[in-house]
Design a protein around this motif. Sequence first.
Motif, PDB file in Angstrom:
ATOM      1  N   ARG A  20       0.832  -1.199   0.000  1.00 24.56           N
ATOM      2  CA  ARG A  20       0.000   0.000   0.000  1.00 24.56           C
ATOM      3  C   ARG A  20       0.869   1.253   0.000  1.00 24.56           C
ATOM      4  O   ARG A  20       1.960   1.273   0.581  1.00 24.56           O
ATOM      5  CB  ARG A  20      -0.922   0.013   1.210  1.00 24.56           C
ATOM      6  CG  ARG A  20      -2.138  -0.888   1.074  1.00 24.56           C
ATOM      7  CD  ARG A  20      -2.942  -0.946   2.351  1.00 24.56           C
ATOM      8  NE  ARG A  20      -3.279   0.361   2.917  1.00 24.56           N
ATOM      9  CZ  ARG A  20      -4.485   0.710   3.344  1.00 24.56           C
ATOM     10  NH1 ARG A  20      -5.506  -0.139   3.222  1.00 24.56           N
ATOM     11  NH2 ARG A  20      -4.701   1.887   3.880  1.00 24.56           N
ATOM     12  N   VAL A  21       0.330   2.290  -0.612  1.00 23.06           N
ATOM     13  CA  VAL A  21       1.075   3.550  -0.673  1.00 23.06           C
ATOM     14  C   VAL A  21       1.346   4.090   0.720  1.00 23.06           C
ATOM     15  O   VAL A  21       2.440   4.612   0.998  1.00 23.06           O
ATOM     16  CB  VAL A  21       0.316   4.585  -1.531  1.00 23.06           C
ATOM     17  CG1 VAL A  21       0.937   5.975  -1.378  1.00 23.06           C
ATOM     18  CG2 VAL A  21       0.322   4.173  -2.999  1.00 23.06           C
ATOM     19  N   ASP A  22       0.386   3.981   1.632  1.00 20.34           N
ATOM     20  CA  ASP A  22       0.603   4.550   2.971  1.00 20.34           C
ATOM     21  C   ASP A  22       1.646   3.785   3.775  1.00 20.34           C
ATOM     22  O   ASP A  22       2.144   4.291   4.787  1.00 20.34           O
ATOM     23  CB  ASP A  22      -0.704   4.682   3.748  1.00 20.34           C
ATOM     24  CG  ASP A  22      -1.436   3.361   3.923  1.00 20.34           C
ATOM     25  OD1 ASP A  22      -0.939   2.320   3.439  1.00 20.34           O
ATOM     26  OD2 ASP A  22      -2.524   3.369   4.535  1.00 20.34           O
ATOM     27  N   LEU A  99       3.515  13.113  -1.452  1.00 23.78           N
ATOM     28  CA  LEU A  99       4.027  11.822  -1.011  1.00 23.78           C
ATOM     29  C   LEU A  99       5.520  11.942  -0.746  1.00 23.78           C
ATOM     30  O   LEU A  99       6.274  12.411  -1.602  1.00 23.78           O
ATOM     31  CB  LEU A  99       3.798  10.755  -2.078  1.00 23.78           C
ATOM     32  CG  LEU A  99       2.350  10.477  -2.495  1.00 23.78           C
ATOM     33  CD1 LEU A  99       2.317   9.486  -3.650  1.00 23.78           C
ATOM     34  CD2 LEU A  99       1.543   9.949  -1.319  1.00 23.78           C
ATOM     35  N   LYS A 100       5.955  11.524   0.440  1.00 22.40           N
ATOM     36  CA  LYS A 100       7.362  11.487   0.804  1.00 22.40           C
ATOM     37  C   LYS A 100       7.722  10.064   1.183  1.00 22.40           C
ATOM     38  O   LYS A 100       7.138   9.487   2.113  1.00 22.40           O
ATOM     39  CB  LYS A 100       7.632  12.433   1.988  1.00 22.40           C
ATOM     40  CG  LYS A 100       9.069  12.414   2.490  1.00 22.40           C
ATOM     41  CD  LYS A 100      10.043  12.942   1.449  1.00 22.40           C
ATOM     42  CE  LYS A 100      11.452  13.074   2.030  1.00 22.40           C
ATOM     43  NZ  LYS A 100      12.431  13.500   1.007  1.00 22.40           N
ATOM     44  N   VAL A 101       8.666   9.458   0.459  1.00 20.35           N
ATOM     45  CA  VAL A 101       9.059   8.080   0.733  1.00 20.35           C
ATOM     46  C   VAL A 101       9.632   7.962   2.137  1.00 20.35           C
ATOM     47  O   VAL A 101      10.500   8.748   2.547  1.00 20.35           O
ATOM     48  CB  VAL A 101      10.096   7.598  -0.313  1.00 20.35           C
ATOM     49  CG1 VAL A 101      10.723   6.277   0.113  1.00 20.35           C
ATOM     50  CG2 VAL A 101       9.435   7.462  -1.682  1.00 20.35           C
ATOM     51  N   LYS A 102       9.138   6.984   2.892  1.00 21.73           N
ATOM     52  CA  LYS A 102       9.604   6.783   4.270  1.00 21.73           C
ATOM     53  C   LYS A 102      10.979   6.136   4.320  1.00 21.73           C
ATOM     54  O   LYS A 102      11.825   6.500   5.137  1.00 21.73           O
ATOM     55  CB  LYS A 102       8.608   5.898   5.027  1.00 21.73           C
ATOM     56  CG  LYS A 102       7.226   6.492   5.202  1.00 21.73           C
ATOM     57  CD  LYS A 102       6.307   5.482   5.897  1.00 21.73           C
ATOM     58  CE  LYS A 102       4.910   6.035   6.096  1.00 21.73           C
ATOM     59  NZ  LYS A 102       3.994   5.052   6.733  1.00 21.73           N
ATOM     60  N   ASP A 103      11.199   5.144   3.448  1.00 24.78           N
ATOM     61  CA  ASP A 103      12.436   4.354   3.485  1.00 24.78           C
ATOM     62  C   ASP A 103      12.953   4.170   2.060  1.00 24.78           C
ATOM     63  O   ASP A 103      12.409   3.381   1.287  1.00 24.78           O
ATOM     64  CB  ASP A 103      12.154   2.996   4.137  1.00 24.78           C
ATOM     65  CG  ASP A 103      13.423   2.170   4.333  1.00 24.78           C
ATOM     66  OD1 ASP A 103      14.497   2.599   3.863  1.00 24.78           O
ATOM     67  OD2 ASP A 103      13.324   1.091   4.943  1.00 24.78           O
ATOM     68  N   LEU A 116       2.966   4.942 -10.118  1.00 23.15           N
ATOM     69  CA  LEU A 116       1.721   5.632  -9.779  1.00 23.15           C
ATOM     70  C   LEU A 116       1.161   6.400 -10.972  1.00 23.15           C
ATOM     71  O   LEU A 116      -0.046   6.642 -11.049  1.00 23.15           O
ATOM     72  CB  LEU A 116       1.940   6.589  -8.611  1.00 23.15           C
ATOM     73  CG  LEU A 116       2.020   5.941  -7.231  1.00 23.15           C
ATOM     74  CD1 LEU A 116       2.304   6.986  -6.159  1.00 23.15           C
ATOM     75  CD2 LEU A 116       0.732   5.198  -6.897  1.00 23.15           C
ATOM     76  N   GLY A 117       2.030   6.771 -11.915  1.00 20.52           N
ATOM     77  CA  GLY A 117       1.555   7.447 -13.116  1.00 20.52           C
ATOM     78  C   GLY A 117       0.552   6.630 -13.897  1.00 20.52           C
ATOM     79  O   GLY A 117      -0.353   7.178 -14.536  1.00 20.52           O
ATOM     80  N   ILE A 141      -4.071   2.607  -2.316  1.00 23.08           N
ATOM     81  CA  ILE A 141      -3.599   2.064  -3.590  1.00 23.08           C
ATOM     82  C   ILE A 141      -2.436   1.105  -3.330  1.00 23.08           C
ATOM     83  O   ILE A 141      -1.522   1.394  -2.565  1.00 23.08           O
ATOM     84  CB  ILE A 141      -3.140   3.195  -4.531  1.00 23.08           C
ATOM     85  CG1 ILE A 141      -4.332   4.071  -4.918  1.00 23.08           C
ATOM     86  CG2 ILE A 141      -2.468   2.632  -5.780  1.00 23.08           C
ATOM     87  CD1 ILE A 141      -3.964   5.274  -5.767  1.00 23.08           C
ATOM     88  N   THR A 142      -2.495  -0.051  -3.960  1.00 27.62           N
ATOM     89  CA  THR A 142      -1.406  -1.022  -3.838  1.00 27.62           C
ATOM     90  C   THR A 142      -0.619  -1.071  -5.137  1.00 27.62           C
ATOM     91  O   THR A 142      -1.184  -1.019  -6.233  1.00 27.62           O
ATOM     92  CB  THR A 142      -1.934  -2.425  -3.513  1.00 27.62           C
ATOM     93  OG1 THR A 142      -2.831  -2.855  -4.541  1.00 27.62           O
ATOM     94  CG2 THR A 142      -2.647  -2.436  -2.177  1.00 27.62           C
TER      95      THR A 142
END
Length: 392
Positions: A20-22, A99-103, A116-117, A141-142
């Motif tokens: 998932r995006v989150d 959206l900011k990537v965590k890792d 995602l595009g 969204i996955t």
Amino acid sequence: MSRLEELISEFCPDGVENKRVDSLCDITRGRVMSKDYIRDNAGEYPVYSSQTENNGELGFICTYDFEGEYLTWTTDGANAGSIFYRIGKFSITNVCGLLKVKDSSLVLTRYLYFILGITAPKYVSSGMGNPKLMSNVMARITIPVPPLPVQREIVRILDNFTELTAELTAELTAELTARKKQYEYYRDSLLTFGDDVPRLHLEKCLEKTNNIKWKQFNGTLEYIDLSSVDRDLHIITQTTTVNQENAPSRAQQIVQTNDVLFGSTRPMLKRSCFVTSEYDGQVCSTGFCVLRANKNKVLPAWIFYMISTADFYSHVELFQKGASYPAISDADIKRYEIPLPSLAEQEKIVNILGKFETLCNDMSTGLPAEIAARQKQYEYYRDKLLTFKELT
């Protein structure tokens, strides 16, 4: 075997896990910023909005809300679901998500941009006529997340392909623009005559047109609105069924085959077109001036080409009124004086211009089709690269 196939075989031969995006990103929204605010705080840092033109730039201000590598997406409106890659210092408006990537050891921002595009637009909701992709939906969204070596190779390939496609599209677009300018110069030259050719005001070359009387009307008609005219291709793209009860107040003029329609509201947008037999007997907005040729004097196509010239638009600029929503009256349009060579000479010139215009504008052949084909090729290749077998 390609380098990408080797990497997939080495790192994920059994498939790729979906996430998932989150779970991959921190998600937030922008803030309200009016054009007045941007004007009063002008500076060097971009503000991005929901638009897609000009990379979404709304303006520049003297401060910034974000710094680094991010993705933004359009949350509301016609462009909802559009994804943008952002790097540096910037701000976004309230109709943008962030959206900011965590890792970064798990997923590359640039890979996320590409996947995602093609994925995000599928989740846009169009309820109540206002497309939306809100944060809670984006979160669910996955997407497939292959190992980093695979992501890096995909990004390398797509970045190269994107650059090549953009270069080719820019070259083709420049060629198409040059060809259109050449056509316009040639058209205006062909339609310029000396004093030996008689001239008449448009009104003297036209047949009378009629408005529909809705109180006496019983039935349905198709309504042609200004927004349904493709100004680049000079065609009508859609109509709406109307009757006595739901007819717009501006839907009044009944049109016939070979009528020429000219958009008299905001006329410098150059919305003009022919009425083909498909639209014969339909009714159009009074935002159009309907020009019906007296065929004993002038060909319909002659009128169409004459109102496409630079000289005609100089006339329009002179007579249009209104600042925020300029318009020109039918009477002022018909005051325009056109040269009237013989019908045989008109037909000869019209045939030449028709062939030349087809070379410039025909969407099934030539440069426009080539540009569209390059974009489709890129999208097909991108989608293939970003399709994975799911790990079970």
